[in-house]
Design an enzyme around this catalytic site. Structure first.
Site, PDB file in Angstrom:
ATOM      1  CB  SER A   1      -0.944   0.021   1.194  1.00 58.72           C
ATOM      2  OG  SER A   1      -1.995  -0.870   0.956  1.00 58.72           O
TER       3      SER A   1
ATOM      4  CE  LYS B   1      -3.833   0.775  -0.981  1.00 56.45           C
ATOM      5  NZ  LYS B   1      -4.485   0.331   0.277  1.00 56.45           N
TER       6      LYS B   1
ATOM      7  CE1 TYR C   1      -4.885  -1.123  -4.299  1.00 53.56           C
ATOM      8  CE2 TYR C   1      -5.445  -3.451  -4.368  1.00 53.56           C
ATOM      9  CZ  TYR C   1      -5.130  -2.311  -3.650  1.00 53.56           C
ATOM     10  OH  TYR C   1      -5.044  -2.368  -2.284  1.00 53.56           O
TER      11      TYR C   1
ATOM     12  CE1 TYR D   1      -4.653   1.504   4.422  1.00 59.14           C
ATOM     13  CE2 TYR D   1      -3.187   0.297   5.889  1.00 59.14           C
ATOM     14  CZ  TYR D   1      -3.512   0.752   4.633  1.00 59.14           C
ATOM     15  OH  TYR D   1      -2.697   0.458   3.585  1.00 59.14           O
TER      16      TYR D   1
ATOM     17  CB  VAL E   1      -0.096  -5.876   4.199  1.00 56.67           C
ATOM     18  CG1 VAL E   1      -1.314  -5.273   4.849  1.00 56.67           C
ATOM     19  CG2 VAL E   1      -0.287  -6.101   2.714  1.00 56.67           C
TER      20      VAL E   1
HETATM   21  N1  GLN Z   1      -2.390  -5.244  -1.896  1.00 56.87           N
HETATM   22  C1  GLN Z   1      -2.908  -5.167  -0.551  1.00 56.87           C
HETATM   23  C2  GLN Z   1      -4.404  -5.382  -0.550  1.00 56.87           C
HETATM   24  O1  GLN Z   1      -5.040  -4.894  -1.432  1.00 56.87           O
HETATM   25  C3  GLN Z   1      -2.548  -3.851   0.024  1.00 56.87           C
HETATM   26  C4  GLN Z   1      -3.021  -3.691   1.427  1.00 56.87           C
HETATM   27  C5  GLN Z   1      -2.052  -2.955   2.313  1.00 56.87           C
HETATM   28  O2  GLN Z   1      -0.863  -2.909   2.084  1.00 56.87           O
HETATM   29  N2  GLN Z   1      -2.577  -2.460   3.407  1.00 56.87           N
HETATM   30  O3  GLN Z   1      -4.968  -6.002   0.295  1.00 56.87           O
END
Ligand code: GLN
Length: 307
Positions: free
Chosen positions: A64, A67, A191, A243, A261
């Site tokens: 993420s 992003k 994505y 988050y 993650v």
């Molecule tokens: N690719 C992961 C997902 O879509 C990204 C989530 C994350 O890093 N928090 O679940």
């Protein structure tokens, strides 16, 4: 920089010598294979100099954290029109939560939760084939990092494509509300591949330093985003980058930050430096447990703060 290097080594020794709870993300099978003991920190200052410690040349899945780069690119394409399709408020919910989408008619709370980043990927896909949109994101990251060796791990992208049922649910749900312009599998293809970009801690702190430097890369001199846009991206990282753990991260670390993650965190010290940490075991909110502690120790010692 020698003092900083000493600090990073001390922080690593301190954190690696104790047992910690925390769990590697296993809902993406390919990520479950990662050694939870890996650990790296890297700092890039505004002269473009980098110091690091630990497994700093081992690439990891940035997940993420991508992003942030996707958002910068999408704002460059459509500007403020993006905010018709994505909000700018913290969600207080898990990164992959679906609940708010129904109340808010398919408009994700912010660009850093999965639903928001899927809309951003949809924006990047406009007028392109998925492969071209993916190449554009990778090119952006390579330019920001001054490093053409950065790659996408196709095994991680496939792993998510095969098991990302929640992300398919989010995408389909938003499509039902008219907030996705392409078939879900195409937008998610973009994505998943952006999340599967792998970088070392060094590459990540180097790629993020433009956000500490008013949008300009101190090494190449290139303007990556405008000063105002850098400020706004930092604001979103501070309020939404972790988050439902964003408040706690702001309390502990007090810097704009974005987690993934894969166990990475990119933190920005405006006017000073960018910091990348990597430790794969996660807390309950899906943010790197030791990575957050490492940042807490670093800001305590350096006095770095956004405030
Ligand atoms: N690719 C992961 C997902 O879509 C990204 C989530 C994350 O890093 N928090 O679940």
């Amino acid at each position: 920089m020698a003092d900083l290097k000493r600090l990073l080594d001390t922080v690593r020794n301190e954190l690696q010598s104790v047992d910690h709870p925390g769990k590697v993300a296993d809902y993406i099978p390919e990520l479950a294979k990662i050694d939870p003991k890996k650990f790296a920190i890297s700092i890039t200052n505004l002269k473009g100099e980098t110091v690091s410690t630990g497994d700093d040349v081992k690439p990891f899945s940035i997940q993420s954290i991508s992003k942030v780069f996707g958002l910068a690119l999408a704002l460059g394409k459509v500007g403020d029109a993006l905010w018709k399709r994505v909000g700018r408020e913290p969600s207080g919910s898990a990164f992959n939560s679906i609940v708010q989408l129904e109340h808010e008619q398919g408009i994700p709370r912010n660009p850093f939760i999965n639903s928001g980043a899927i809309v951003v990927a949809d924006v990047l896909l406009a007028g392109h084939r998925p492969r071209e949109a993916i190449a554009e994101i990778l090119r952006f990251v390579r330019i920001a990092a001054n490093d053409d060796t950065i790659m996408i791990d196709p095994a991680v992208a496939r792993s998510e494509q095969a098991t990302g049922f929640r992300n398919f649910a989010l995408a389909n749900y938003m499509r039902a509300f008219g907030n996705l312009n392409h078939p879900s599998e195409l937008t998610l293809g973009v994505y998943f591949h952006q999340c599967a970009i792998e970088m070392t801690a060094r590459q990540l702190s180097e790629a993020g330093v433009f956000l500490a430097n008013g949008g300009r890369d101190p090494r190449s001199g290139l303007t990556i985003v405008s000063r105002e846009r850098a400020r706004r991206i930092n604001a979103l990282m501070l309020t939404c980058g972790h988050y439902d753990g964003s408040g706690d991260f702001a309390y502990r670390v007090g810097l704009p930050g974005k987690s993934g993650v894969g166990g990475g965190i990119l933190a920005i010290v405006p006017g000073e430096a960018s910091i990348a940490v990597w430790s794969p075991a996660l807390n309950a909110q899906g943010n790197s447990l030791l990575g957050t502690r490492a940042l807490e120790l670093i800001v305590r010692e350096t006095g770095w703060s956004a405030f």
